[in-house]
Design an enzyme around this catalytic site. Structure first.
Site, PDB file in Angstrom:
ATOM      1  N   HIS A   1       0.817  -1.204   0.000  1.00  0.00           N
ATOM      2  CA  HIS A   1       0.000   0.000   0.000  1.00  0.00           C
ATOM      3  C   HIS A   1       0.862   1.271   0.000  1.00  0.00           C
ATOM      4  O   HIS A   1       1.816   1.395   0.767  1.00  0.00           O
ATOM      5  CB  HIS A   1      -0.900   0.000   1.238  1.00  0.00           C
TER       6      HIS A   1
ATOM      7  N   VAL B   1       1.453  -1.900   5.607  1.00  0.00           N
ATOM      8  CA  VAL B   1       2.465  -1.862   4.564  1.00  0.00           C
ATOM      9  C   VAL B   1       2.104  -2.779   3.394  1.00  0.00           C
ATOM     10  O   VAL B   1       2.757  -2.761   2.358  1.00  0.00           O
ATOM     11  CB  VAL B   1       3.848  -2.252   5.132  1.00  0.00           C
ATOM     12  N   GLU B   2       1.019  -3.557   3.549  1.00  0.00           N
ATOM     13  CA  GLU B   2       0.640  -4.487   2.483  1.00  0.00           C
ATOM     14  C   GLU B   2      -0.706  -4.095   1.864  1.00  0.00           C
ATOM     15  O   GLU B   2      -0.755  -3.260   0.979  1.00  0.00           O
ATOM     16  CB  GLU B   2       0.634  -5.923   3.024  1.00  0.00           C
ATOM     17  N   MET B   3      -1.825  -4.657   2.342  1.00  0.00           N
ATOM     18  CA  MET B   3      -3.121  -4.330   1.752  1.00  0.00           C
ATOM     19  C   MET B   3      -3.849  -3.214   2.487  1.00  0.00           C
ATOM     20  O   MET B   3      -4.783  -2.616   1.932  1.00  0.00           O
ATOM     21  CB  MET B   3      -4.001  -5.582   1.695  1.00  0.00           C
TER      22      MET B   3
END
Length: 345
Positions: free
Chosen positions: A94, A136-138
């Site tokens: 993200h 930090v991901e989705m």
């Protein structure tokens, strides 16, 4: 004297070459004491695998609307068209942030005793929930995920079909259940499995020599079982600590999970299945050459300087772990509706 030293050197090289070329007659029996061939049907604890859940999980795996931005799907970091990973040092998530660690392959991950490099997720279901909610991901929330899939009639139908005994089946728990069911199907039987199952011609002499060395040198002490890893936790740098670029000092591995000093720089042993197609290597993703990775493991974990011949043979064996990947037809996903939450930048 010079002739004597030359003769000794030639004899040493010849002895090393012979050792690397020797194939023990009981190699399969020795291997079966350490490794297991892939089973035909993986099982999940408290989450029976059904065709309906597999189909739903496949759609969810490829759906970027699991992410708040509508950009990232599970397949973004675990690309099934390559090695079940993303071929990057660390993944992009993200807001185009870089993650901290290299993405492990999703292929055969059902056979790992735990998930993530530090083992913080006990199974695939627990693992599935993490990236969806990680900033930090989705960067999504469980509530928004449920709201998203309830807004699309086709997904409502699929969830009811996958979980027929539930009045309200669209839950974050069931999203994780379905993803785990689908990921459990992503197994890759390899030539090494055929060899373990009795086919002498499945792997060649060089691969067999490498297997013998792999066992003799002690690599199989950690990389064992059905997944050739994924079962235990060991310090990276058991004998000799690797350089800081390979072992970043700010990532202490399992210590962040247990807060036990002895777990500093301890990581879950990765599976070696498909290792030849899942570069870069190690949790830092700093090593792109499999030969270099084998050499590093020799010095850091075994305390041995492997010869070029030994590395060649071991790498040849590792190539026999490259399995047949399932053919994947890209799913057609349900369209959004006016009530579907809009993507966030």
């Amino acid at each position: 004297m010079k002739i004597l030293f030359t003769a000794m050197a030639v004899a040493l090289v010849a002895a090393t070459a012979f050792a690397a070329q020797f194939i023990p007659p009981d190699l399969r029996e020795t291997a079966l004491a350490t490794f297991e061939p892939l089973p035909f049907t993986p099982a999940l604890t408290n989450n029976p695998i059904t065709p309906e859940k597999i189909a739903l999980g496949k759609a969810l795996f490829f759906d970027p609307r699991l992410s708040s931005s509508g950009v990232f799907s599970c397949n973004s970091c675990h690309n099934l068209a390559t090695g079940g990973d993303d071929n990057r040092e660390t993944s992009i998530g993200h807001g185009w942030q870089n993650g901290q660690r290299n993405a492990p392959t999703v292929f055969n991950s059902v056979f790992n005793k735990s998930q993530f490099w530090d083992g913080r997720a006990e199974d695939l279901k627990a693992q599935a929930k993490g990236p969806i909610q990680a900033g930090v991901e989705m960067a999504n929330t469980s509530h928004r995920v449920v709201e998203t899939f309830k807004s699309m009639p086709q997904y409502v139908e699929w969830f009811h079909s996958a979980f027929p005994d539930e009045a309200d089946p669209i839950t974050f728990e069931n999203v994780a259940n379905a993803l785990a069911d689908y990921e459990a199907t992503l197994v890759t039987p390899a030539p090494f499995d055929a060899f373990l199952n009795g086919d002498d011609t499945a792997i060649g002499p060089k691969e067999k020599q490498g297997l013998a060395l792999f066992i003799e040198k002690g690599c199989s002490s950690c990389h064992s079982g059905v997944n050739l890893g994924g079962e235990g936790y060991y310090p990276f740098g058991l004998v000799e600590k690797p350089t800081a670029d390979v072992l970043p000092e700010n990532d202490k591995g399992r210590f962040a999970v247990t807060n036990v000093p002895e777990d500093s720089y301890v990581f879950r042993v990765p599976s070696l299945r498909n290792v030849a197609i899942t570069a870069p290597y190690f949790h830092s993703g700093k090593v792109w050459d499999l030969r270099q990775a084998v050499a590093i493991m020799g010095t850091t974990q075994l305390g041995q300087e492997l010869t070029q011949i030994e590395i060649d043979r071991i790498v040849a064996y590792l190539h026999s772990l490259t399995g047949k990947r399932p053919e994947i037809a890209y799913p057609i996903l349900p369209p959004e509706t006016p009530t579907t939450p809009r993507a966030r930048s």
